[in-house]
Design a protein around this motif. Structure first.
Motif, PDB file in Angstrom:
ATOM      1  N   MET A   1      -1.639  35.033  14.259  1.00  0.00           N
ATOM      2  CA  MET A   1      -2.231  34.411  13.106  1.00  0.00           C
ATOM      3  C   MET A   1      -3.726  34.672  13.031  1.00  0.00           C
ATOM      4  O   MET A   1      -4.298  34.701  11.962  1.00  0.00           O
ATOM      5  N   TYR A   2      -4.377  34.843  14.162  1.00  0.00           N
ATOM      6  CA  TYR A   2      -5.818  35.001  14.149  1.00  0.00           C
ATOM      7  C   TYR A   2      -6.242  36.420  14.484  1.00  0.00           C
ATOM      8  O   TYR A   2      -7.273  36.636  15.080  1.00  0.00           O
ATOM      9  N   GLY A   3      -5.459  37.419  14.077  1.00  0.00           N
ATOM     10  CA  GLY A   3      -5.803  38.805  14.335  1.00  0.00           C
ATOM     11  C   GLY A   3      -7.069  39.237  13.613  1.00  0.00           C
ATOM     12  O   GLY A   3      -7.691  40.214  13.987  1.00  0.00           O
ATOM     13  N   GLY A   4      -7.475  38.521  12.571  1.00  0.00           N
ATOM     14  CA  GLY A   4      -8.677  38.863  11.828  1.00  0.00           C
ATOM     15  C   GLY A   4      -9.838  37.932  12.119  1.00  0.00           C
ATOM     16  O   GLY A   4     -10.742  37.799  11.319  1.00  0.00           O
ATOM     17  N   THR A   5      -9.835  37.304  13.263  1.00  0.00           N
ATOM     18  CA  THR A   5     -10.872  36.332  13.601  1.00  0.00           C
ATOM     19  C   THR A   5     -12.152  37.002  14.067  1.00  0.00           C
ATOM     20  O   THR A   5     -12.122  37.938  14.845  1.00  0.00           O
ATOM     21  N   LEU A   6     -13.272  36.517  13.581  1.00  0.00           N
ATOM     22  CA  LEU A   6     -14.584  36.975  14.018  1.00  0.00           C
ATOM     23  C   LEU A   6     -15.321  35.785  14.613  1.00  0.00           C
ATOM     24  O   LEU A   6     -15.315  34.703  14.051  1.00  0.00           O
ATOM     25  N   LEU A   7     -15.965  36.000  15.730  1.00  0.00           N
ATOM     26  CA  LEU A   7     -16.741  34.946  16.378  1.00  0.00           C
ATOM     27  C   LEU A   7     -18.155  35.438  16.591  1.00  0.00           C
ATOM     28  O   LEU A   7     -18.353  36.536  17.098  1.00  0.00           O
ATOM     29  N   PHE A   8     -19.138  34.648  16.184  1.00  0.00           N
ATOM     30  CA  PHE A   8     -20.522  35.039  16.404  1.00  0.00           C
ATOM     31  C   PHE A   8     -21.437  33.832  16.278  1.00  0.00           C
ATOM     32  O   PHE A   8     -21.123  32.873  15.593  1.00  0.00           O
ATOM     33  N   PRO A   9     -22.567  33.866  16.966  1.00  0.00           N
ATOM     34  CA  PRO A   9     -23.519  32.765  16.856  1.00  0.00           C
ATOM     35  C   PRO A   9     -24.288  32.841  15.529  1.00  0.00           C
ATOM     36  O   PRO A   9     -24.497  33.919  14.992  1.00  0.00           O
ATOM     37  N   ASN A  10     -24.671  31.697  15.030  1.00  0.00           N
ATOM     38  CA  ASN A  10     -25.469  31.640  13.804  1.00  0.00           C
ATOM     39  C   ASN A  10     -26.383  30.427  13.904  1.00  0.00           C
ATOM     40  O   ASN A  10     -25.999  29.309  13.562  1.00  0.00           O
ATOM     41  N   GLU A  11     -27.580  30.623  14.383  1.00  0.00           N
ATOM     42  CA  GLU A  11     -28.499  29.506  14.583  1.00  0.00           C
ATOM     43  C   GLU A  11     -29.026  28.912  13.279  1.00  0.00           C
ATOM     44  O   GLU A  11     -29.665  27.868  13.279  1.00  0.00           O
ATOM     45  N   HIS A  12     -28.761  29.541  12.143  1.00  0.00           N
ATOM     46  CA  HIS A  12     -29.225  29.041  10.849  1.00  0.00           C
ATOM     47  C   HIS A  12     -28.159  28.208  10.137  1.00  0.00           C
ATOM     48  O   HIS A  12     -28.414  27.651   9.087  1.00  0.00           O
ATOM     49  N   MET A  13     -26.978  28.141  10.719  1.00  0.00           N
ATOM     50  CA  MET A  13     -25.872  27.388  10.141  1.00  0.00           C
ATOM     51  C   MET A  13     -26.108  25.886  10.351  1.00  0.00           C
ATOM     52  O   MET A  13     -26.606  25.484  11.398  1.00  0.00           O
ATOM     53  N   PRO A  14     -25.750  25.043   9.396  1.00  0.00           N
ATOM     54  CA  PRO A  14     -25.988  23.609   9.542  1.00  0.00           C
ATOM     55  C   PRO A  14     -24.953  22.889  10.414  1.00  0.00           C
ATOM     56  O   PRO A  14     -24.933  21.669  10.460  1.00  0.00           O
ATOM     57  N   TYR A  15     -24.088  23.623  11.094  1.00  0.00           N
ATOM     58  CA  TYR A  15     -23.050  23.050  11.946  1.00  0.00           C
ATOM     59  C   TYR A  15     -23.195  23.597  13.364  1.00  0.00           C
ATOM     60  O   TYR A  15     -23.696  24.685  13.570  1.00  0.00           O
ATOM     61  N   VAL A  16     -22.693  22.837  14.322  1.00  0.00           N
ATOM     62  CA  VAL A  16     -22.648  23.329  15.701  1.00  0.00           C
ATOM     63  C   VAL A  16     -21.504  24.331  15.837  1.00  0.00           C
ATOM     64  O   VAL A  16     -21.638  25.384  16.450  1.00  0.00           O
ATOM     65  N   ILE A  17     -20.363  24.010  15.232  1.00  0.00           N
ATOM     66  CA  ILE A  17     -19.166  24.847  15.222  1.00  0.00           C
ATOM     67  C   ILE A  17     -18.649  24.869  13.791  1.00  0.00           C
ATOM     68  O   ILE A  17     -18.628  23.831  13.123  1.00  0.00           O
TER      69      ILE A  17
END
Length: 73
Positions: free
Chosen positions: A1-17
């Protein structure tokens, strides 16, 4: 189901996760371990391919996740 998942840090995002699908976002103000991972898993199951316009037909959900990017990409 998650074959298209991308994970990356984003310090400008308003969420922790955060988790997103084509037109949806699940934003978490803190990381709660298993509870957060279960929420992300449920969010993915509830929204994947269900909101029109997603290019999911070309993604093989059984495809393996690469461990190292190829030099050609």
């Amino acid at each position: 189901m998650y074959g298209g998942t991308l994970l990356f840090p984003n310090e400008h995002m308003p969420y922790v996760i955060a988790a997103v699908t084509w037109t949806n976002i699940l934003g978490c103000s803190e990381y709660g371990g298993t509870v957060t991972l279960e929420a992300i898993r449920a969010f993915g199951k509830a929204t994947w391919g269900r909101y029109g316009g997603e290019p999911v037909a070309g993604i093989d959900p059984a495809a393996p996740t690469p461990t190292k990017p190829s030099a050609s990409h």
